[in-house]
Scaffold this active site. Structure first.
Site, short mmCIF file in Angstrom:
data_model
loop_
_atom_site.label_atom_id
_atom_site.label_comp_id
_atom_site.label_asym_id
_atom_site.label_seq_id
_atom_site.Cartn_x
_atom_site.Cartn_y
_atom_site.Cartn_z
N CYS A 73 0.79 -1.10 0.14
CA CYS A 73 0.13 0.02 0.18
C CYS A 73 0.78 1.23 0.04
CB CYS A 73 -0.93 0.06 1.27
SG CYS A 73 -2.06 -1.35 1.53
N GLY A 94 -0.49 0.33 -5.22
CA GLY A 94 -1.71 -0.11 -4.92
C GLY A 94 -2.90 0.48 -5.91
N ASN A 137 0.42 0.91 5.81
CA ASN A 137 1.38 -0.24 5.06
C ASN A 137 1.83 -1.05 5.90
OD1 ASN A 137 4.15 0.56 2.76
ND2 ASN A 137 2.58 -1.10 3.03
N GLY A 138 1.36 -2.36 5.56
CA GLY A 138 1.99 -3.39 6.25
C GLY A 138 0.88 -4.53 6.71
N TYR A 173 11.78 -4.53 -6.57
CA TYR A 173 10.37 -4.38 -7.42
C TYR A 173 9.71 -3.39 -7.00
CZ TYR A 173 6.04 -5.66 -9.22
OH TYR A 173 4.63 -5.62 -9.85
#
Ligand code: SF4
Length: 437
Positions: A2, A28, A95-96, A237
């Protein structure tokens, strides 16, 4: 994966969050949401441009935002999540994934707590609410010190904006001065994209909360000892090539990984074809190290999202996203370079496509090691059964993707590149099963 953002004391916060989230869109693409002053909210499924429209503009000078790729939960559970507590109203963008979310949910529910979503983000709000303090700031510190990983957060409260990273710093987070206030984003490239200067951008330290209030300077509070284990896959990535972590540019790291891949696998071919976009930097590194030229053997349609983060119709999306160039590929021996193989489906389709376009020999080089373990820290590789390298050795994988040769970067080579760059505290859990928590 995210992307999160925050704004404090900047006019038209809605527009600023919109612009930050646009730069974080690659993290996202399923949903976006914004909360501003008075906890006014806009949320919806789809891309930032489709959700945060001009018609939905909300007036305010502070707020938080989120772009979502759902690792858990359904699409109606779009962040930020807002709740009333005795310590004031609070909204959280996360985020996570919280690794022990199930136990924590159970603990809260056994104590009478209720949840309105399946998001583990709600656990953060509950811990804030039950903390044995009346002060909102102290309650947040207490909550953070009791939730180990994995999280980077932006939090809007009645009296402050906060930005926090877990003690391992698994997911990224940055802040910068901006106009008369401050802004926060998952990647520094997002901050620069709206004009922040390098010298004003700060990487938030693992184990700290940065509070933005009406005092002039942000207040940095440590809640846990720093034990850096930053996600190395962000370098490989996830993050944009113009993003930096620990002051090191992701594009440069990818090039070094490509160089290392060549050092370990000296393959001859007519040219190298990068799998665009994420394989480009590594392909450049391989090309520079080997002297083999790069060619445009695959064309990328930029109006279709990243295939890895699309949960449905992955095969169809790959074919629409990448087109082979027969005039380039006809009768040639090529090395396809990509950053990783997770499920194997994407690479199989790509190999099929370049063969259909006339490539004589197709060698596949991957500038990271085989993904052999799931990620429990917010990346959608949480099901081991989906990872093709867990069930197949390299030879079987080569057969599956249909390549004449398949070669990965070794775990040792991968680690060495990060050590040489000066990034020692990384997570490589999905490559070597050594998980930080
Ligand atoms: Fe990143 Fe892999 Fe670690 Fe997950 S397990 S945080 S994807 S390096």
């Amino acid at each position: 994966m995210c992307g999160i953002a925050g704004v404090w004391n900047v006019d038209n916060a809605y527009n600023v969050i919109h612009d930050l989230l646009l730069s974080l869109q690659h993290r996202g693409q399923q949903a976006a949401g914004v909360v501003v002053n008075g906890f006014k909210t806009v949320k919806g499924e789809g891309l930032v441009e489709n959700v945060l429209t001009d018609e939905r503009f909300l007036d305010g000078n502070r707020g938080i935002g989120h772009v979502r790729y759902s690792t858990y939960g359904s699409l109606d559970e779009i962040q930020p999540i807002t709740a009333y507590t005795l310590k004031g109203r609070i909204s959280v963008a996360h985020n996570g994934n919280i690794v022990d979310a199930d136990e924590k949910r159970k603990f809260i529910m056994e104590s009478g707590g209720i949840f309105s979503t399946t998001l583990d983000t709600e656990i953060i709000i509950h811990y804030f609410s039950i903390a044995p303090y009346t002060s909102a700031k102290e309650s947040l510190q207490w909550a953070m010190s009791r939730i180990k990983a994995a999280y980077s957060l932006t939090i809007l409260h009645d009296s402050f904006l906060a930005a926090a990273r877990d003690q391992f710093g698994i997911r990224p987070l940055f802040y910068s001065k901006y106009e008369n206030g401050y802004i926060v984003a998952s990647e520094d490239s997002a901050l620069r994209s709206i004009g922040c200067k390098d010298e004003e951008i700060h990487e938030i330290e693992p184990g700290t909360i940065v509070f933005f209030t009406d005092t002039k300077e942000p207040e940095i509070v440590r809640f846990s000892k720093r034990q850096d284990r930053f996600c190395s896959f962000e370098f490989v990535y996830f993050a944009r090539p113009d993003s930096n972590f620990y002051g090191i540019n992701t594009h440069e790291v990818r090039k070094l990984l490509g160089r290392k891949l060549h050092e370990e696998n000296k393959i001859q071919a007519d040219f190298i074809v990068p799998v665009l976009d994420s394989g480009f930097s590594g392909a450049l590194g391989y090309s520079q190290a080997s002297g083999i030229p790069i060619e445009y053997g695959l064309i990328r349609n930029h109006y279709i999202g990243r295939s890895f983060i699309m949960p449905k119709n992955r095969q169809e999306i790959v074919r629409r996203k990448l087109s082979p160039l027969p005039s380039v590929l006809e009768g040639k021996e090529i090395i396809l370079i990509d950053d990783s193989i997770v499920r194997g489906t994407t690479m199989k389709i790509i190999v099929d496509m370049v063969r259909e376009a006339g490539a004589k020999k197709v060698y596949v080089g991957i500038h990271s090691p085989a993904v052999i373990g799931p990620c429990n820290y917010g990346i959608d590789t949480s099901r081991r059964s989906e990872l093709i390298a867990t069930k197949n050795d390299v030879e079987k994988l080569r057969e599956y993707v249909g390549a004449d040769k398949l070669f990965y970067l070794s775990v040792e080579g991968y680690k060495e590149v990060f050590e040489k760059c000066g990034v020692n505290g990384i997570c490589m859990g999905c490559f070597n099963l050594d998980y930080p928590v």
